[in-house]
Write a protein that holds these residues in place. Structure first.
Motif, mmCIF file in Angstrom:
data_model
loop_
_atom_site.group_PDB
_atom_site.id
_atom_site.type_symbol
_atom_site.label_atom_id
_atom_site.label_comp_id
_atom_site.label_asym_id
_atom_site.label_seq_id
_atom_site.Cartn_x
_atom_site.Cartn_y
_atom_site.Cartn_z
ATOM 1 N N PRO A 1 -13.829 1.465 -5.611
ATOM 2 C CA PRO A 1 -12.688 1.860 -6.448
ATOM 3 C C PRO A 1 -11.824 2.940 -5.794
ATOM 4 N N LYS A 2 -12.415 3.889 -5.150
ATOM 5 C CA LYS A 2 -11.683 4.958 -4.447
ATOM 6 C C LYS A 2 -11.937 4.792 -2.955
ATOM 7 N N ALA A 3 -11.315 3.805 -2.371
ATOM 8 C CA ALA A 3 -11.574 3.472 -0.978
ATOM 9 C C ALA A 3 -10.854 4.445 -0.054
ATOM 10 N N GLU A 4 -11.587 4.920 0.956
ATOM 11 C CA GLU A 4 -11.014 5.759 2.007
ATOM 12 C C GLU A 4 -10.783 4.853 3.214
ATOM 13 N N LEU A 5 -9.528 4.734 3.617
ATOM 14 C CA LEU A 5 -9.197 3.804 4.691
ATOM 15 C C LEU A 5 -7.972 4.316 5.438
ATOM 16 N N ASP A 6 -8.060 4.320 6.758
ATOM 17 C CA ASP A 6 -6.900 4.640 7.580
ATOM 18 C C ASP A 6 -6.083 3.350 7.709
ATOM 19 N N VAL A 7 -5.143 3.176 6.801
ATOM 20 C CA VAL A 7 -4.403 1.924 6.688
ATOM 21 C C VAL A 7 -3.563 1.661 7.936
ATOM 22 N N ALA A 8 -2.916 2.669 8.482
ATOM 23 C CA ALA A 8 -2.059 2.471 9.650
ATOM 24 C C ALA A 8 -2.872 1.973 10.845
ATOM 25 N N ALA A 9 -4.006 2.615 11.111
ATOM 26 C CA ALA A 9 -4.840 2.211 12.247
ATOM 27 C C ALA A 9 -5.465 0.831 12.006
ATOM 28 N N THR A 10 -5.893 0.588 10.772
ATOM 29 C CA THR A 10 -6.484 -0.706 10.453
ATOM 30 C C THR A 10 -5.452 -1.818 10.583
ATOM 31 N N ALA A 11 -4.229 -1.553 10.123
ATOM 32 C CA ALA A 11 -3.170 -2.561 10.238
ATOM 33 C C ALA A 11 -2.848 -2.833 11.709
ATOM 34 N N ARG A 12 -2.837 -1.795 12.538
ATOM 35 C CA ARG A 12 -2.601 -1.988 13.973
ATOM 36 C C ARG A 12 -3.702 -2.841 14.595
ATOM 37 N N ASP A 13 -4.957 -2.509 14.270
ATOM 38 C CA ASP A 13 -6.075 -3.286 14.814
ATOM 39 C C ASP A 13 -6.036 -4.731 14.319
ATOM 40 N N ALA A 14 -5.714 -4.913 13.046
ATOM 41 C CA ALA A 14 -5.668 -6.269 12.487
ATOM 42 C C ALA A 14 -4.550 -7.083 13.148
ATOM 43 N N GLU A 15 -3.392 -6.468 13.353
ATOM 44 C CA GLU A 15 -2.292 -7.184 14.001
ATOM 45 C C GLU A 15 -2.661 -7.554 15.437
ATOM 46 N N ALA A 16 -3.263 -6.624 16.157
ATOM 47 C CA ALA A 16 -3.684 -6.916 17.533
ATOM 48 C C ALA A 16 -4.721 -8.036 17.552
ATOM 49 N N TRP A 17 -5.653 -8.015 16.593
ATOM 50 C CA TRP A 17 -6.685 -9.047 16.539
ATOM 51 C C TRP A 17 -6.063 -10.404 16.227
ATOM 52 N N VAL A 18 -5.147 -10.445 15.258
ATOM 53 C CA VAL A 18 -4.516 -11.717 14.886
ATOM 54 C C VAL A 18 -3.775 -12.301 16.076
ATOM 55 N N TYR B 1 0.830 -1.201 0.000
ATOM 56 C CA TYR B 1 0.000 0.000 0.000
ATOM 57 C C TYR B 1 0.867 1.254 0.000
ATOM 58 N N ALA B 2 1.975 1.223 0.726
ATOM 59 C CA ALA B 2 2.866 2.388 0.787
ATOM 60 C C ALA B 2 3.472 2.685 -0.579
ATOM 61 N N THR B 3 3.674 1.664 -1.393
ATOM 62 C CA THR B 3 4.262 1.897 -2.723
ATOM 63 C C THR B 3 3.212 2.225 -3.774
ATOM 64 N N ASP B 4 2.061 1.548 -3.747
ATOM 65 C CA ASP B 4 1.070 1.790 -4.812
ATOM 66 C C ASP B 4 -0.147 2.601 -4.382
ATOM 67 N N GLY B 5 -0.391 2.742 -3.089
ATOM 68 C CA GLY B 5 -1.503 3.558 -2.602
ATOM 69 C C GLY B 5 -2.874 2.951 -2.838
ATOM 70 N N ASP B 6 -2.945 1.660 -3.112
ATOM 71 C CA ASP B 6 -4.219 0.998 -3.397
ATOM 72 C C ASP B 6 -4.829 0.481 -2.096
ATOM 73 N N ALA B 7 -5.741 1.274 -1.529
ATOM 74 C CA ALA B 7 -6.372 0.916 -0.257
ATOM 75 C C ALA B 7 -7.276 -0.306 -0.413
ATOM 76 N N ALA B 8 -7.899 -0.452 -1.574
ATOM 77 C CA ALA B 8 -8.778 -1.602 -1.790
ATOM 78 C C ALA B 8 -7.977 -2.903 -1.784
ATOM 79 N N ALA B 9 -6.785 -2.892 -2.354
ATOM 80 C CA ALA B 9 -5.945 -4.095 -2.348
ATOM 81 C C ALA B 9 -5.492 -4.419 -0.924
ATOM 82 N N PHE B 10 -5.154 -3.385 -0.151
ATOM 83 C CA PHE B 10 -4.793 -3.631 1.245
ATOM 84 C C PHE B 10 -5.981 -4.205 1.999
ATOM 85 N N ALA B 11 -7.162 -3.642 1.786
ATOM 86 C CA ALA B 11 -8.363 -4.124 2.476
ATOM 87 C C ALA B 11 -8.648 -5.581 2.112
ATOM 88 N N ALA B 12 -8.472 -5.935 0.839
ATOM 89 C CA ALA B 12 -8.717 -7.313 0.410
ATOM 90 C C ALA B 12 -7.715 -8.266 1.064
#
Length: 160
Positions: A131-148, A69-80
């Motif tokens: 297609p134009k997803a609005e997502l706080d990737v850093a916070a979502t990644a933190r929550d996902a890591e904590a959940w995992v 996501y940091a290289t391509d900025g595709d929030a939908a791909a990160f979400a998937a």
């Protein structure tokens, strides 16, 4: 000569017995108990280490998705990618969770890791199709890591 009033007794000779051998039965029981306790401790340690390695592998995949996501900025791909990882981990404990959506998915996430906020994680399912997803990737990644980590720490399976 003096007359003796009883039998003639000789001195007592105590045979040499090692302090360590032969052991009394109580010591053998204690040694057996200690061996069993050591085996159980080693097995538990190995299971915990294996569980930690599996959690680290999943978290590494999540971090790789975040780097993409940091290289391509595709929030939908990160979400998937994040959603797929969450479902894979959830399936370990509850095979029915793969088909869950909406409130059922929220319940699965909250049940498997009760102390982790799941609002951002539930939103991943809808975000990955925009297609134009609005997502706080850093916070979502933190929550996902904590959940995992929390979900993989819990070992009991959800009853079928």
């Amino acid at each position: 000569m003096q007359q003796q009033s009883g039998p003639v007794l000789r001195d007592i000779h105590v045979p040499h017995v090692s302090m360590w051998w032969p052991l009394a039965p109580g010591w053998w029981a204690l040694i057996a108990l200690l061996v069993v306790a050591c085996i159980v401790a080693v097995l538990a340690w190995r299971r915990r280490a294996a569980r930690r390695r599996r959690a680290d592998a999943v978290v590494a995949e999540l971090r790789a998705a975040r780097e993409r996501y940091a290289t391509d900025g595709d929030a939908a791909a990160f979400a998937a990618a994040a959603s797929q990882l969450l479902r894979r981990v959830a399936r370990l404990r509850d095979p029915r969770s793969v088909t869950s959506s909406g409130d059922d998915w929220r319940r699965v996430l909250a049940t498997q890791a009760p102390r982790v906020a799941v609002d951002r994680l539930v939103a991943l399912d809808g975000t990955m199709y925009r297609p134009k997803a609005e997502l706080d990737v850093a916070a979502t990644a933190r929550d996902a890591e904590a959940w995992v980590r929390a979900a993989m720490r819990r070992t009991s399976r959800v009853p079928a």
